[in-house]
Design a protein around this motif. Sequence first.
Motif, mmCIF file in Angstrom:
data_model
loop_
_atom_site.group_PDB
_atom_site.id
_atom_site.type_symbol
_atom_site.label_atom_id
_atom_site.label_comp_id
_atom_site.label_asym_id
_atom_site.label_seq_id
_atom_site.Cartn_x
_atom_site.Cartn_y
_atom_site.Cartn_z
ATOM 1 N N GLY A 2 -17.834 22.475 17.328
ATOM 2 C CA GLY A 2 -18.359 22.418 18.686
ATOM 3 C C GLY A 2 -19.759 22.986 18.782
ATOM 4 N N MET A 3 -19.921 24.185 18.252
ATOM 5 C CA MET A 3 -21.243 24.811 18.256
ATOM 6 C C MET A 3 -22.254 23.962 17.504
ATOM 7 S SD MET A 3 -23.260 27.437 18.802
ATOM 8 C CE MET A 3 -22.636 29.104 18.945
ATOM 9 N N GLY A 4 -21.827 23.445 16.350
ATOM 10 C CA GLY A 4 -22.729 22.615 15.557
ATOM 11 C C GLY A 4 -23.167 21.382 16.314
ATOM 12 N N ALA A 5 -22.215 20.709 16.956
ATOM 13 C CA ALA A 5 -22.557 19.479 17.678
ATOM 14 C C ALA A 5 -23.483 19.780 18.833
ATOM 15 C CB ALA A 5 -21.280 18.808 18.181
ATOM 16 N N ASP A 6 -23.245 20.897 19.505
ATOM 17 C CA ASP A 6 -24.089 21.290 20.630
ATOM 18 C C ASP A 6 -25.527 21.496 20.154
ATOM 19 O OD1 ASP A 6 -25.278 22.448 22.822
ATOM 20 O OD2 ASP A 6 -23.914 24.144 22.972
ATOM 21 N N LEU A 7 -25.674 22.299 19.093
ATOM 22 C CA LEU A 7 -27.022 22.598 18.620
ATOM 23 C C LEU A 7 -27.660 21.382 17.965
ATOM 24 C CD1 LEU A 7 -26.437 26.244 17.485
ATOM 25 C CD2 LEU A 7 -28.145 25.487 19.114
ATOM 26 N N PHE A 8 -26.856 20.548 17.325
ATOM 27 C CA PHE A 8 -27.389 19.297 16.790
ATOM 28 C C PHE A 8 -27.973 18.463 17.926
ATOM 29 C CE2 PHE A 8 -27.001 14.790 15.827
ATOM 30 C CZ PHE A 8 -27.698 14.713 14.641
ATOM 31 N N SER B 189 -23.310 13.229 23.175
ATOM 32 C CA SER B 189 -22.002 12.700 23.554
ATOM 33 C C SER B 189 -20.927 13.282 22.652
ATOM 34 C CB SER B 189 -21.987 11.185 23.463
ATOM 35 O OG SER B 189 -23.028 10.665 24.238
ATOM 36 N N ILE B 190 -21.244 13.386 21.355
ATOM 37 C CA ILE B 190 -20.283 14.000 20.442
ATOM 38 C C ILE B 190 -20.123 15.480 20.789
ATOM 39 C CG2 ILE B 190 -19.836 14.567 18.026
ATOM 40 C CD1 ILE B 190 -19.530 11.622 18.785
ATOM 41 N N ALA B 191 -21.239 16.105 21.189
ATOM 42 C CA ALA B 191 -21.177 17.508 21.568
ATOM 43 C C ALA B 191 -20.256 17.701 22.766
ATOM 44 C CB ALA B 191 -22.569 18.027 21.888
ATOM 45 N N MET B 192 -20.240 16.723 23.654
ATOM 46 C CA MET B 192 -19.328 16.763 24.794
ATOM 47 C C MET B 192 -17.891 16.946 24.300
ATOM 48 S SD MET B 192 -19.207 15.917 28.124
ATOM 49 C CE MET B 192 -17.678 16.146 29.004
ATOM 50 N N PHE B 193 -17.527 16.158 23.273
ATOM 51 C CA PHE B 193 -16.184 16.302 22.719
ATOM 52 C C PHE B 193 -16.031 17.646 22.019
ATOM 53 C CE2 PHE B 193 -16.476 11.817 23.351
ATOM 54 C CZ PHE B 193 -15.192 11.419 23.659
ATOM 55 N N GLY B 194 -17.039 17.985 21.239
ATOM 56 C CA GLY B 194 -16.935 19.207 20.438
ATOM 57 C C GLY B 194 -16.902 20.456 21.299
ATOM 58 N N ARG B 195 -17.835 20.546 22.248
ATOM 59 C CA ARG B 195 -17.945 21.770 23.031
ATOM 60 C C ARG B 195 -16.865 21.864 24.098
ATOM 61 N NH1 ARG B 195 -20.139 26.488 21.557
ATOM 62 N NH2 ARG B 195 -22.391 26.560 21.768
ATOM 63 N N VAL B 196 -16.744 20.811 24.904
ATOM 64 C CA VAL B 196 -15.794 20.884 26.018
ATOM 65 C C VAL B 196 -14.377 20.716 25.486
ATOM 66 C CG1 VAL B 196 -15.223 19.998 28.287
ATOM 67 C CG2 VAL B 196 -17.584 19.946 27.509
ATOM 68 N N GLY B 197 -14.155 19.604 24.798
ATOM 69 C CA GLY B 197 -12.822 19.372 24.248
ATOM 70 C C GLY B 197 -12.441 20.460 23.258
ATOM 71 N N GLY B 198 -13.358 20.737 22.328
ATOM 72 C CA GLY B 198 -13.091 21.763 21.321
ATOM 73 C C GLY B 198 -12.884 23.117 21.952
ATOM 74 N N GLY B 199 -13.676 23.404 22.997
ATOM 75 C CA GLY B 199 -13.540 24.687 23.685
ATOM 76 C C GLY B 199 -12.179 24.827 24.325
ATOM 77 N N ILE B 200 -11.701 23.754 24.943
ATOM 78 C CA ILE B 200 -10.383 23.820 25.562
ATOM 79 C C ILE B 200 -9.319 23.961 24.480
ATOM 80 C CG2 ILE B 200 -8.711 22.525 26.934
ATOM 81 C CD1 ILE B 200 -11.112 21.274 28.407
ATOM 82 N N TYR B 201 -9.504 23.194 23.394
ATOM 83 C CA TYR B 201 -8.549 23.258 22.282
ATOM 84 C C TYR B 201 -8.392 24.685 21.791
ATOM 85 C CZ TYR B 201 -6.243 21.999 17.927
ATOM 86 O OH TYR B 201 -5.337 21.885 16.915
ATOM 87 N N THR B 202 -9.530 25.270 21.414
ATOM 88 C CA THR B 202 -9.448 26.565 20.739
ATOM 89 C C THR B 202 -8.921 27.647 21.662
ATOM 90 O OG1 THR B 202 -10.732 28.296 19.683
ATOM 91 C CG2 THR B 202 -11.939 26.869 21.109
#
Lengths: 642, 642
Positions: A157-163, A103-116
Amino acid sequence: MRIGVLTMISFLFGAITSMVCGYIGMTVAVYSNARTTVNCMREGFKEGFNTAFRAGAVMGFALTGLGIFVFYVTMCGYSSLYEPAEWNIMFDCLSGYGLGGSSIAMFGRVGGGIYTKAADVGADLVGKVIEDLPEDSPRNPATIADNVGDNVGDVAGMGADLFGSFAESTAAALVIAAQTPDLRNAGWGAVCFPVVVSASGILVCMICSFWATHIRPVTTEDKIESTLRNQLILTTFAMCPAIYWAATTYLPETFHMDGVAKSMTATRSGAIMCVVSGSIGGLIIGVVTEYYTSFGYEPVREISRACKTGAATNIIYGLSLGYRSCIVPVFILATIIYVSFESCDLYGVSLAAVGMLGNLATGLTIDAYGPVCDNAGGIAEMSELPHEVREKTDALDAAGNTTAAVGKGFAIGSASLVSLALYGAFVTRIRDSSGGVFGNVQILTPLVFAFLLIGSMLPYWFSALTMKSVGDAAAQMVVEVKRQFDLNPELRNPDCAMRPDYDRCIKISTEASLREMIAPGALVMLAPLIAGTFFGVYAVYGLLTGALLSGVQLAISMSNTGGAWDNAKKYISGGYDESLGGKGSEFYKAAVIGDTVGDPLKDTSGPSLNILMKLMAIMSLVFADYFYAINNGQGILRMPVD
Amino acid sequence: MRIGVLTMISFLFGAITSMVCGYIGMTVAVYSNARTTVNCMREGFKEGFNTAFRAGAVMGFALTGLGIFVFYVTMCGYSSLYEPAEWNIMFDCLSGYGLGGSSIAMFGRVGGGIYTKAADVGADLVGKVIEDLPEDSPRNPATIADNVGDNVGDVAGMGADLFGSFAESTAAALVIAAQTPDLRNAGWGAVCFPVVVSASGILVCMICSFWATHIRPVTTEDKIESTLRNQLILTTFAMCPAIYWAATTYLPETFHMDGVAKSMTATRSGAIMCVVSGSIGGLIIGVVTEYYTSFGYEPVREISRACKTGAATNIIYGLSLGYRSCIVPVFILATIIYVSFESCDLYGVSLAAVGMLGNLATGLTIDAYGPVCDNAGGIAEMSELPHEVREKTDALDAAGNTTAAVGKGFAIGSASLVSLALYGAFVTRIRDSSGGVFGNVQILTPLVFAFLLIGSMLPYWFSALTMKSVGDAAAQMVVEVKRQFDLNPELRNPDCAMRPDYDRCIKISTEASLREMIAPGALVMLAPLIAGTFFGVYAVYGLLTGALLSGVQLAISMSNTGGAWDNAKKYISGGYDESLGGKGSEFYKAAVIGDTVGDPLKDTSGPSLNILMKLMAIMSLVFADYFYAINNGQGILRMPVD
């Protein structure tokens, strides 16, 4: 009741651990950016490289170490509440840990991806508004948002995904192990085998990391990429004896499994093969990804040359490269799945995922290394350091682009194995609840086939949302930059002392990422829920399979296309081929267009598909009992069960 | 022996009919190009439109009429050799007719697609070499190759593709009908029901075509697109009573089916529902495609506006649009499959395909209309007619671009239904040969899942090959054009009387299309053969399913992305939005890049995936007995059967 509370607790533990790791990683990355720049200026390649590498290592070891520690402590705590015969119930609660991480990865990858990428694409497009504004110029109001984004998306984002993958694969393997009486009877150690593998992987990675920093340090530019690659190779092969040791120490010689494909007797050597196939397979996927995304090899150089006939051929060749880059990784994944599925059923698939993530500490080190170097370059530019400094950081960064693509390859591969394992666990659960009615997932039945098709479409729907989010947010960014330049025409002057308003650009990225995450997030969460609620469990089966099958291909091709375009640009700007004219030439401009298109592909849409695959599978697993409760798994519409 | 000979004969009949139809269509198209131009100049929209529309109608009615005639004559000839109880054997031979059509389609779609886009992309890129050379200028040596290509790819290629679907869906429906004792016992008419539907569709289309040419002729520019769309709507709804009549006249009230999903009693009204769902579903897919690819609607206009921030955002929005455009068509396809599969098993799926292609005569008319108008514009440009003529032909052509995308939507939808029906027929055949051993296709078994993943990758591999072929051939074309301009610098002069060497460019396209077709063709042919030979029939099951699932999505998104980019360019060049600056502006140049990237997507790679899906399925069906003969379907490697 107790199960619900324990699942909730593990969910919280998973989510909090992921957040803490992301925080540590980002903090260290931010501290190390400037140090890398300074070391590149004062000392040399070796020191610059080591600083960035060690910054990445903090992320890598903190995440894996904390992850496994919290996981193990939670496990031990829960185990005191249950008898060994009830361990299967207890471990089910641990799947909450994975859901929390994802769930955190959702924020990190999707949200973070859009952010960056909103910031990055926006900053790139500003060149269209203000001519000749160099990359990372402090006069560009979007520069700081871009730098922040590198940390948010690529580190956290990458970290949360792999975590998430790490936690889920371990949890899936444990759940299945605890359901297997022979392993449960063999004792705590046999059940904990996946945790032992992960833990010994961290030790192996730690020992091996001295190779890069002390034994064979980087001295020249051309050694950077090979040093990083050698780290991966070294840790992969060093893992093998550790896996052998763990298996012979803890696993019984043979154990019976009541698998989803068939009932079978699995062997210890079969289990070793599963872990090793995942580990070696991951390495091969990584090496192939490097081949397709590094400008040291022909594919990227061919793209660079395609820029001679303009941006259109650049894009055509890039898309073709992305499609082509699926071939070998998919064959490898299929082989891993076949070997591990055949030798230990779903337990084998989850062990393969654990194996692929065995050297995660090193993988993450290399991943987090990239954005540190990227930002180090930005700092060199903004503090107007001599040109040679920027050249050094650029060289460090080019290697980082390739390793980022390699990391994405690992992330996609492990995500697909993890989702298959979770999907299988879901089917097993429903099968056991229904007394075998829903045990068979037949392709050629109306409901399953219809949802296979819909499931295969979901990654496209999801990508359409994320791509457009980046485009829209980037357009907003451009408008804001234009506004600032119109308001203060002085900013156009290179010698202007005034600073642009960075904060407004950061705010645009932040708000966009939070707002635009809602639709794709809802899609991922609601799709299995709607399918299961209305159309029953067969629909969910079809949906998960379809999403997994088409998600893998789309994710690999998107990541590699984007990585290749980025490095094709760097190949031209670095002047490695004289006929391409270098930075500022017509060809360079064509390459920049490819790079800009590739940004959302490689950093937003592509890697976000990992989350789609994993989150849909674990959502289904968590809601398995609910799905079965609705008209015995036939859904509200009481779909006929063939 | 007799079976082999009859299959060979039907293969030849199918191939020859397809070639004859292609020849007729191309000949008429070439004759009508200039007439359309002349009528646009001398008369007006109405006459110009009618000429192009009638030229398309020749293709549409010749293909469907000849196709059904030859098919029926072959059927009647064969039936005289067999007793009704043996009809199931006889109809198997007819599947050769479909294979013949699809093999020619391989040349038409893949080879033709490479031909046309090598010339088109090459001609577009020449603008990079010689500044300010207008589109279709006679000074451009690649112009004639481009015009020839429009006929080869868009008239003959599209025709051969849809002819293949038409023949295969009818053949599949007949094969299953002949295997169903209740239908066989109900007599020749009951078995021939699919042929009756197709034949009455031709009559319906013929009557309806007077609507466009006589009752409501096109008088103004904005009526073109709606007239073409209304033809589709009209024929679809006019089909419904015809279907009802055919079913009540020929089909028995109920009939028992021993389906692949389950044994069931099908009803006449169920069969009607299958045909109608295919017919209406096709229409909806067409309308949705129009929405996403016509500049009359928001999505394409949004892409045009994205050109304001450059080519990169144009590409990002375009890709996103393509992904998004999969959503509704896939839901429609899934619904059609569910409804028809549930009511009449695979017979229903093939009936749905027959229904979708019921108004094929009109669909093809509209498809072939497009390239005629495209070339009419080219002729207007080359013969230096007044500007207004080109404007008229451009308006006709813009509608043609949209209808071409609509036609591709139909082609993809029907191809996926046809391949599902053929795949099901393959499974049924193997199931009956093996006494039920291979009747279940379980997703969660090692072999099937591994090949599901590999199958899903094949469309990517295939597209990588075809995209790169176009890129390479276009680059060759640019080199040749450059050479000619360097040799005769006089050609640069607009008033130069000398003509460039068109033939060499035509030769490059021809040779490239034949040479570059080998690799993708071999991939399609060999993949099922290798899988079946070495890994057994389960591997083929997985392979076909995976290719179908991911092929549909990729084909839809590619076709629509390309169509949208093309029309986004036309929206700008037509000056429909003042803020975009019109032809020659910076924004227009960004749109041209999108259009050039879209060319191979929409006319080579995307539609070629139809061939991949269909040809793999029918190859497997034809080789079913061979696959089963190798170690009872376990392949040379004797894969374990779970």
